[in-house]
Design a protein around this motif. Structure first.
Motif, PDB file in Angstrom:
ATOM      1  N   VAL A   1      -1.987  10.793  -2.956  1.00  0.00           N
ATOM      2  CA  VAL A   1      -1.869   9.334  -3.539  1.00  0.00           C
ATOM      3  C   VAL A   1      -2.011   8.469  -2.291  1.00  0.00           C
ATOM      4  CG1 VAL A   1      -0.235   7.894  -4.476  1.00  0.00           C
ATOM      5  CG2 VAL A   1      -0.020  10.182  -5.166  1.00  0.00           C
ATOM      6  N   SER A   2      -2.852   7.857  -2.408  1.00  0.00           N
ATOM      7  CA  SER A   2      -3.195   6.715  -1.498  1.00  0.00           C
ATOM      8  C   SER A   2      -2.686   5.304  -1.919  1.00  0.00           C
ATOM      9  CB  SER A   2      -4.767   6.386  -1.093  1.00  0.00           C
ATOM     10  OG  SER A   2      -5.358   5.961  -2.052  1.00  0.00           O
ATOM     11  N   GLY A   3      -3.133   4.213  -1.019  1.00  0.00           N
ATOM     12  CA  GLY A   3      -2.642   2.940  -1.409  1.00  0.00           C
ATOM     13  C   GLY A   3      -3.146   2.590  -2.861  1.00  0.00           C
ATOM     14  N   TYR A   4      -4.167   2.954  -3.308  1.00  0.00           N
ATOM     15  CA  TYR A   4      -4.525   2.530  -4.662  1.00  0.00           C
ATOM     16  C   TYR A   4      -5.052   3.707  -5.542  1.00  0.00           C
ATOM     17  CZ  TYR A   4      -9.340   2.843  -2.928  1.00  0.00           C
ATOM     18  OH  TYR A   4     -10.417   3.143  -2.135  1.00  0.00           O
ATOM     19  N   CYS A   5      -5.121   5.029  -4.984  1.00  0.00           N
ATOM     20  CA  CYS A   5      -5.619   6.159  -5.789  1.00  0.00           C
ATOM     21  C   CYS A   5      -4.779   7.253  -5.994  1.00  0.00           C
ATOM     22  CB  CYS A   5      -7.132   6.444  -4.986  1.00  0.00           C
ATOM     23  SG  CYS A   5      -7.926   7.862  -5.676  1.00  0.00           S
ATOM     24  N   ILE A   6      -4.894   7.841  -7.194  1.00  0.00           N
ATOM     25  CA  ILE A   6      -4.260   9.030  -7.545  1.00  0.00           C
ATOM     26  C   ILE A   6      -5.450  10.131  -7.586  1.00  0.00           C
ATOM     27  CG2 ILE A   6      -2.477   9.952  -8.945  1.00  0.00           C
ATOM     28  CD1 ILE A   6      -1.307   7.659  -9.438  1.00  0.00           C
ATOM     29  N   LYS A   7      -5.376  11.040  -7.037  1.00  0.00           N
ATOM     30  CA  LYS A   7      -6.370  12.130  -7.076  1.00  0.00           C
ATOM     31  C   LYS A   7      -5.786  13.388  -7.443  1.00  0.00           C
ATOM     32  CE  LYS A   7      -9.571  11.552  -4.000  1.00  0.00           C
ATOM     33  NZ  LYS A   7     -10.360  11.329  -3.101  1.00  0.00           N
ATOM     34  N   PHE A   8      -6.345  14.134  -8.288  1.00  0.00           N
ATOM     35  CA  PHE A   8      -6.125  15.623  -8.823  1.00  0.00           C
ATOM     36  C   PHE A   8      -7.116  16.234  -9.228  1.00  0.00           C
ATOM     37  CE2 PHE A   8      -5.176  12.197 -12.346  1.00  0.00           C
ATOM     38  CZ  PHE A   8      -5.874  12.952 -13.110  1.00  0.00           C
TER      39      PHE A   8
ATOM     40  N   LYS B   1       0.836  -1.470   0.004  1.00  0.00           N
ATOM     41  CA  LYS B   1       0.138   0.084  -0.018  1.00  0.00           C
ATOM     42  C   LYS B   1       0.827   1.194   0.180  1.00  0.00           C
ATOM     43  CE  LYS B   1      -3.475  -2.276  -0.278  1.00  0.00           C
ATOM     44  NZ  LYS B   1      -3.836  -2.472  -1.672  1.00  0.00           N
ATOM     45  N   LYS B   2       2.111   1.164   0.324  1.00  0.00           N
ATOM     46  CA  LYS B   2       3.084   2.325   0.169  1.00  0.00           C
ATOM     47  C   LYS B   2       3.646   2.527  -1.163  1.00  0.00           C
ATOM     48  CE  LYS B   2       4.171   1.973   5.123  1.00  0.00           C
ATOM     49  NZ  LYS B   2       5.579   1.662   6.005  1.00  0.00           N
ATOM     50  N   TYR B   3       3.515   1.514  -1.995  1.00  0.00           N
ATOM     51  CA  TYR B   3       4.238   1.450  -3.280  1.00  0.00           C
ATOM     52  C   TYR B   3       4.077   2.454  -4.342  1.00  0.00           C
ATOM     53  CZ  TYR B   3       5.680  -0.153  -8.078  1.00  0.00           C
ATOM     54  OH  TYR B   3       6.024  -0.192  -9.407  1.00  0.00           O
ATOM     55  N   LEU B   4       2.709   2.787  -4.417  1.00  0.00           N
ATOM     56  CA  LEU B   4       2.196   3.849  -5.298  1.00  0.00           C
ATOM     57  C   LEU B   4       2.752   5.310  -4.779  1.00  0.00           C
ATOM     58  CD1 LEU B   4       0.464   3.910  -8.093  1.00  0.00           C
ATOM     59  CD2 LEU B   4      -1.672   4.418  -6.348  1.00  0.00           C
ATOM     60  N   ALA B   5       2.584   5.810  -3.470  1.00  0.00           N
ATOM     61  CA  ALA B   5       3.105   6.728  -3.138  1.00  0.00           C
ATOM     62  C   ALA B   5       4.625   6.954  -3.184  1.00  0.00           C
ATOM     63  CB  ALA B   5       2.570   7.219  -1.806  1.00  0.00           C
TER      64      ALA B   5
END
Length: 140
Positions: free
Chosen positions: A111-118, A95-99
């Protein structure tokens, strides 16, 4: 109505800016994986109650639940939200990979564990977002 028609209707129903940006992301993802499985989820549960924003999904992977049951779901998803756009990168175990991998170079995004929001594509480095999407879609 076909999934492609549902996707086109959903994109077309958005405000001009979101419509343009969702179409840009849709085209980008289809350029990465042209023949991937497409999904459209209208955001409603089995009782017809709205439980999430509608979203478009790409690719497929198997989710295995603790009780042993499995379900197919999309690898990457996009959705308009009240403040901008969400890109979902599903099925990542760490869950830290994306960030850690993309977050610091992405630009103005959460950026969360599975979501990129902008808020808008202008706020982010689209090449970094593309790398995150490509990473998940091209995994075996």
């Amino acid at each position: 109505m076909s999934i492609t028609e549902q996707i086109n209707d959903y994109i077309g129903s958005q405000s001009e800016v979101k419509r343009s940006e969702l179409q840009t992301l849709h085209d980008l993802i289809l350029n990465i994986k042209p023949n991937c499985q497409l999904w459209f989820l209208d955001g409603k549960n089995s009782d017809g109650k709205v439980v999430s924003n509608p979203n478009i999904g790409y690719g497929s992977y198997g989710i295995q639940y603790a009780d042993g049951t499995t379900k197919e779901f999309y690898r990457v998803g996009i959705s308009a939200n009240t403040t901008g756009i969400s890109v979902y990168i599903m099925g990542i175990e760490d869950k830290k990979y994306l960030a850690e991998t993309y977050g610091k170079n992405l630009g103005k995004a959460s950026v969360s564990g599975y979501c990129i929001k902008f808020k808008t594509l202008k706020d982010i480095h689209i090449d970094i977002l593309e790398a995150a999407i490509r990473d998940r879609l091209e995994q075996k």
